[in-house]
Design an enzyme around this catalytic site. Sequence first.
Site, PDB file in Angstrom:
ATOM      1  N   LYS A  57      64.112 -66.971 -37.422  1.00 46.80           N
ATOM      2  CA  LYS A  57      64.014 -66.091 -38.485  1.00 46.80           C
ATOM      3  C   LYS A  57      62.946 -65.076 -38.668  1.00 46.80           C
ATOM      4  O   LYS A  57      62.982 -63.908 -38.657  1.00 46.80           O
ATOM      5  CB  LYS A  57      64.523 -66.742 -39.814  1.00 46.80           C
ATOM      6  CG  LYS A  57      64.348 -65.873 -41.058  1.00 46.80           C
ATOM      7  CD  LYS A  57      64.358 -66.558 -42.461  1.00 46.80           C
ATOM      8  CE  LYS A  57      63.132 -67.369 -42.971  1.00 46.80           C
ATOM      9  NZ  LYS A  57      62.519 -66.550 -43.839  1.00 46.80           N
ATOM     10  N   ASN A  58      61.676 -65.739 -38.517  1.00 48.62           N
ATOM     11  CA  ASN A  58      60.311 -64.928 -38.902  1.00 48.62           C
ATOM     12  C   ASN A  58      60.026 -64.024 -37.729  1.00 48.62           C
ATOM     13  O   ASN A  58      59.495 -63.080 -38.070  1.00 48.62           O
ATOM     14  CB  ASN A  58      59.249 -66.090 -39.372  1.00 48.62           C
ATOM     15  CG  ASN A  58      59.342 -66.709 -40.580  1.00 48.62           C
ATOM     16  OD1 ASN A  58      60.150 -66.260 -41.288  1.00 48.62           O
ATOM     17  ND2 ASN A  58      58.724 -67.952 -40.566  1.00 48.62           N
ATOM     18  N   ARG A  63      60.086 -61.036 -48.821  1.00 50.05           N
ATOM     19  CA  ARG A  63      58.541 -60.990 -48.465  1.00 50.05           C
ATOM     20  C   ARG A  63      58.616 -59.885 -46.951  1.00 50.05           C
ATOM     21  O   ARG A  63      57.725 -59.226 -47.164  1.00 50.05           O
ATOM     22  CB  ARG A  63      57.847 -62.335 -48.079  1.00 50.05           C
ATOM     23  CG  ARG A  63      56.376 -62.002 -47.872  1.00 50.05           C
ATOM     24  CD  ARG A  63      55.651 -61.636 -49.100  1.00 50.05           C
ATOM     25  NE  ARG A  63      54.534 -61.298 -48.547  1.00 50.05           N
ATOM     26  CZ  ARG A  63      53.349 -60.926 -49.446  1.00 50.05           C
ATOM     27  NH1 ARG A  63      53.546 -60.540 -50.677  1.00 50.05           N
ATOM     28  NH2 ARG A  63      52.003 -60.844 -49.081  1.00 50.05           N
ATOM     29  N   CYS A  78      60.270 -66.245 -51.716  1.00 43.15           N
ATOM     30  CA  CYS A  78      60.221 -67.464 -52.202  1.00 43.15           C
ATOM     31  C   CYS A  78      58.991 -67.807 -53.151  1.00 43.15           C
ATOM     32  O   CYS A  78      57.904 -67.093 -52.927  1.00 43.15           O
ATOM     33  CB  CYS A  78      60.159 -68.537 -51.438  1.00 43.15           C
ATOM     34  SG  CYS A  78      61.655 -68.977 -50.691  1.00 43.15           S
ATOM     35  N   ARG A 131      50.732 -64.051 -52.202  1.00 38.93           N
ATOM     36  CA  ARG A 131      50.686 -63.838 -50.718  1.00 38.93           C
ATOM     37  C   ARG A 131      50.522 -62.369 -50.908  1.00 38.93           C
ATOM     38  O   ARG A 131      51.031 -61.430 -50.529  1.00 38.93           O
ATOM     39  CB  ARG A 131      52.096 -64.178 -49.863  1.00 38.93           C
ATOM     40  CG  ARG A 131      52.224 -65.515 -49.842  1.00 38.93           C
ATOM     41  CD  ARG A 131      53.351 -65.884 -48.705  1.00 38.93           C
ATOM     42  NE  ARG A 131      54.438 -65.865 -49.539  1.00 38.93           N
ATOM     43  CZ  ARG A 131      55.823 -66.150 -49.083  1.00 38.93           C
ATOM     44  NH1 ARG A 131      55.888 -66.364 -47.808  1.00 38.93           N
ATOM     45  NH2 ARG A 131      56.888 -65.895 -49.705  1.00 38.93           N
ATOM     46  N   ASP A 142      55.573 -74.720 -43.392  1.00 35.33           N
ATOM     47  CA  ASP A 142      57.081 -74.622 -43.459  1.00 35.33           C
ATOM     48  C   ASP A 142      57.770 -75.821 -43.144  1.00 35.33           C
ATOM     49  O   ASP A 142      58.865 -75.910 -43.171  1.00 35.33           O
ATOM     50  CB  ASP A 142      57.554 -73.470 -42.549  1.00 35.33           C
ATOM     51  CG  ASP A 142      57.337 -72.009 -43.420  1.00 35.33           C
ATOM     52  OD1 ASP A 142      57.295 -72.053 -44.421  1.00 35.33           O
ATOM     53  OD2 ASP A 142      57.763 -70.977 -42.815  1.00 35.33           O
ATOM     54  N   ILE A 148      47.807 -74.009 -46.977  1.00 36.85           N
ATOM     55  CA  ILE A 148      47.948 -72.588 -46.806  1.00 36.85           C
ATOM     56  C   ILE A 148      48.595 -71.827 -47.969  1.00 36.85           C
ATOM     57  O   ILE A 148      48.306 -70.749 -48.612  1.00 36.85           O
ATOM     58  CB  ILE A 148      49.339 -72.451 -45.728  1.00 36.85           C
ATOM     59  CG1 ILE A 148      49.103 -72.933 -44.492  1.00 36.85           C
ATOM     60  CG2 ILE A 148      49.824 -71.063 -45.684  1.00 36.85           C
ATOM     61  CD1 ILE A 148      47.756 -72.603 -43.858  1.00 36.85           C
ATOM     62  N   ARG A 167      68.883 -68.363 -46.419  1.00 38.95           N
ATOM     63  CA  ARG A 167      68.082 -67.446 -46.008  1.00 38.95           C
ATOM     64  C   ARG A 167      67.303 -67.717 -44.712  1.00 38.95           C
ATOM     65  O   ARG A 167      66.957 -66.921 -43.913  1.00 38.95           O
ATOM     66  CB  ARG A 167      66.857 -67.200 -47.030  1.00 38.95           C
ATOM     67  CG  ARG A 167      67.449 -66.321 -48.397  1.00 38.95           C
ATOM     68  CD  ARG A 167      66.211 -66.033 -49.346  1.00 38.95           C
ATOM     69  NE  ARG A 167      64.931 -65.579 -48.475  1.00 38.95           N
ATOM     70  CZ  ARG A 167      63.785 -66.109 -48.561  1.00 38.95           C
ATOM     71  NH1 ARG A 167      63.701 -67.163 -49.353  1.00 38.95           N
ATOM     72  NH2 ARG A 167      62.792 -65.508 -48.018  1.00 38.95           N
TER      73      ARG A 167
END
Length: 423
Positions: free
Chosen positions: A22-23, A94, A118, A123, A309, A331, A401
């Site tokens: 996804k990212n 994001r 989220c 961030r 994650d 993080i 998502r």
Amino acid sequence: MDSILVTGNGPLSGTIPIAGAKNACLTLMPATLLSDEPLTLTNAPGLSDIRTMTQLLQSLGAEVTSLQDGKVLAMSCHGAINSRAEYDIVRKMRASNLVLGPLLAREGHAEVSLPGGCAIGARPMDIHTSGLQQMGAEIELRDGYLHAKADGGHLKGAVIDFPFASVGATENIMMAATLAKGTTVINNAAREPEIVDLATCLRKMGAQIDGDGTSRIEIQGVDRLHGATHPVVSDRIELGTYMLAPAICGGEVECLGGRIELVGAFCEKLDAAGISIEETPTGLKVARKNGRIRAVDVTTAPFPGFPTDLQAQFMALMCTAEGTSVLEEKIFENRFMHAPELERMGADIDVHGGHATVRGVERLKGAPVMATDLRASVSLILAGLAAEGETVVNRVYHLDRGYERVEEKLRNVGAKIERVKSQ
């Protein structure tokens, strides 16, 4: 609002195909803005975030066509560009901020709403904007939008020293630098596989990039980029998540498309906990070794460290481990919201700031729980797979998502799981 019903059903067995990341896909898609020729992505995941990015790119003037059940994204940006990314779309995700660099590079100006996503902590965009300002952009925040303009209509190469290794900022600056005048150097760059995947794709488009996968990336700007076809790298977070399913439930599952180099630090912790991981020609085979899982301490860190994650999912594993584990989140400052929900299932967890102490219990018990974010959603599903009785995970809209067909993939290896549609 949909919920997920999970019933503990014993060991798992079979194969789970791992989707494209996804990212990575959300980063690769805005690269189409850098060229007037087609960019085609294969191995794309079928997720709501991908649909949101599709909507955003279309609003900016790109053509995006989903083919082969969403596995292929055919994109082209050969027409007029709209340089304003509207709040109604950007607020949903994001990663929408990743259109800022490409728009500035191609058009010389952009208006991008501050993004959403989220609620796992602050961030900020300042590291993105600071880097672009060093490349000659004038940026100000007005009415919730970043108004950016390149001095003279073109960005210029610069040496940029990040205060920390931000993945999003590394991606934004990389894309912006491909069309900038001169050479850009990013020091303290992020090293994630998604960064390497983006650099590989941009090189196929004609970009000159060196050092991806290290903390120093150098980009020599070129006059134009051309089209390309590129496969999206496997999703290391989905991979780690499904590797935890047999670890929690017992049994043996092969994750198709998995590679150890994507999740090296994670694999080390699984091995220490008593989980067997075997590389196969088609992926990674995961099984619990003899006896109860052992407690293991974890500290999240940027790649190649333990991924933030996967912290929530690993906590689910530690809930029934033998001994006490300490999970340190370094993080995001608000990423233990799943802990109270796991406690509803009988877990013994104490959270103090960025530390969570987990004392393993013999067995979790099914309960109604509430998902607070994307990774928390799937951590509660994993816990439910190993719990006695039924677990109902509510507010799972986050889940779609980041995980495609999660119920189908888990059912295919023997899990008892179903989605309950809202009335």
